[in-house]
Scaffold this motif. Structure first.
Motif, PDB file in Angstrom:
ATOM      1  N   HIS A  80      -7.340 -13.580 -18.377  1.00  0.00           N
ATOM      2  CA  HIS A  80      -6.716 -12.328 -18.805  1.00  0.00           C
ATOM      3  C   HIS A  80      -6.995 -11.225 -17.788  1.00  0.00           C
ATOM      4  N   ALA A  81      -8.233 -11.173 -17.283  1.00  0.00           N
ATOM      5  CA  ALA A  81      -8.570 -10.176 -16.269  1.00  0.00           C
ATOM      6  C   ALA A  81      -7.687 -10.326 -15.038  1.00  0.00           C
ATOM      7  N   ALA A  82      -7.523 -11.562 -14.575  1.00  0.00           N
ATOM      8  CA  ALA A  82      -6.702 -11.809 -13.386  1.00  0.00           C
ATOM      9  C   ALA A  82      -5.249 -11.410 -13.621  1.00  0.00           C
ATOM     10  N   SER A  83      -4.763 -11.619 -14.827  1.00  0.00           N
ATOM     11  CA  SER A  83      -3.368 -11.287 -15.132  1.00  0.00           C
ATOM     12  C   SER A  83      -3.131  -9.780 -15.126  1.00  0.00           C
ATOM     13  N   ARG A  84      -4.191  -9.003 -15.335  1.00  0.00           N
ATOM     14  CA  ARG A  84      -4.063  -7.533 -15.369  1.00  0.00           C
ATOM     15  C   ARG A  84      -4.223  -6.913 -13.985  1.00  0.00           C
ATOM     16  N   GLN A  85      -4.726  -7.679 -13.029  1.00  0.00           N
ATOM     17  CA  GLN A  85      -5.053  -7.122 -11.717  1.00  0.00           C
ATOM     18  C   GLN A  85      -3.888  -7.287 -10.745  1.00  0.00           C
ATOM     19  N   PRO A  86      -3.500  -6.221 -10.042  1.00  0.00           N
ATOM     20  CA  PRO A  86      -2.471  -6.381  -9.008  1.00  0.00           C
ATOM     21  C   PRO A  86      -2.918  -7.382  -7.949  1.00  0.00           C
ATOM     22  N   ALA A  87      -1.958  -8.027  -7.308  1.00  0.00           N
ATOM     23  CA  ALA A  87      -2.280  -8.988  -6.254  1.00  0.00           C
ATOM     24  C   ALA A  87      -3.179  -8.330  -5.218  1.00  0.00           C
ATOM     25  N   ASP A  88      -4.272  -9.024  -4.872  1.00  0.00           N
ATOM     26  CA  ASP A  88      -5.262  -8.445  -3.961  1.00  0.00           C
ATOM     27  C   ASP A  88      -5.983  -9.594  -3.267  1.00  0.00           C
ATOM     28  N   SER A  89      -5.757  -9.734  -1.974  1.00  0.00           N
ATOM     29  CA  SER A  89      -6.344 -10.858  -1.227  1.00  0.00           C
ATOM     30  C   SER A  89      -7.853 -10.751  -1.107  1.00  0.00           C
TER      31      SER A  89
END
Length: 269
Positions: A80-89
């Motif tokens: 869920h945390a990853a789904s809320r975060q904008p793409a970030d390398s």
């Protein structure tokens, strides 16, 4: 802590992020992110990231070449945390146990953890793992809730549910989130893990909700309190209604606010 206290599954991650994060976590996430960013770390490890409140606050404040590893024991919470975060390398998402971190010694400049240490089965071991993966001179920053009586909405809901289940009251909030509040014990644990310089700041904030219903949903359906209610053959909606009524009686029927309080610990390797 009971094994069930670590169960953040089903609809809990979504409800936790929707209700609990704005209710009590966002002010402390902003504070912890500010403290970490001031250290200008090149490599950061976040432990027990939950649904990403700190991650969302901290990532924009880091340098463009920083390495930021975000971990949690719960795959549903981490997803869920990853789904809320904008793409970030710069960000790596990894399911990991705080007591057995899958990293080499001296890998990070900063290890941070917001409101996760209370869930460690062995807190000294968890702090020791943070110490192990820190570079010499690195910093471990973490926060824990103060006792439940200093966190008004949590205390109100716990008392309301105790009236509903007098023979076996749900005690998750008092037992676990608010169960590691003794600053002398915290300092002793952190020093036992090998940290030489430890500061502890007790920080009060305001918990704000647009309505008593919002706060009742947060505690009853956005935490493992939900599992405690259902394990007692309790009607989840009726329990949420009971909590809502208790909050409204004490704080009013419109937007409500009350004290929350936590300890913020900074330890140097």
């Amino acid at each position: 802590m009971l094994e069930a206290d670590k169960a953040f599954a089903g609809s809990v991650p979504e409800n936790y992020d929707r209700y609990m994060v704005p209710l009590i976590f966002e002010p402390y996430a902003a504070d912890l992110a500010r403290r970490v960013a001031l250290l200008s770390p090149a490599a950061i490890l976040e432990i027990a990231a939950g649904t990403g409140a700190v991650t969302r606050a901290l990532a924009p404040a880091l340098s463009s070449d920083a390495i930021y590893v975000v971990t949690d024991l719960s795959r549903p919470m981490l997803d869920h945390a990853a789904s809320r975060q904008p793409a970030d390398s710069r960000i790596q998402w990894l399911r990991a146990d705080a007591l057995a971190l899958p990293f080499e010694d001296a890998s990070f400049d900063v290890v941070c953890c917001q409101f996760g240490a209370m869930f460690f089965p062995d807190r000294v071991a968890g702090h020791r793992e943070a110490r192990r993966v820190l570079k010499p001179g690195g910093h471990f920053l973490f926060s824990v809730w103060d006792r439940i009586e200093e966190n008004v909405f949590a205390d109100d809901v716990t008392k309301a549910l105790a009236q509903m289940f007098p023979d076996d009251p749900p005690r998750f909030m008092a037992r676990t989130p608010h169960g590691y509040h003794d600053t002398a014990l915290i300092r002793s644990d952190v020093e036992a893990a090998g940290f030489s310089r430890v500061t502890i700041e007790t920080k009060a904030e305001q918990s704000r909700a647009p309505s008593p219903r919002f706060a009742a949903l947060a505690y009853c359906q956005g935490t493992p309190v939900r599992d405690e209610i259902e394990a007692r053959a309790g009607n989840l909606e009726a329990a949420t209604d009971r909590a809502e009524a208790a909050l409204a009686d004490r704080h009013g029927h419109g937007a409500i606010a009350a004290k929350i309080q936590a300890h913020v610990i900074v330890a140097s390797a």
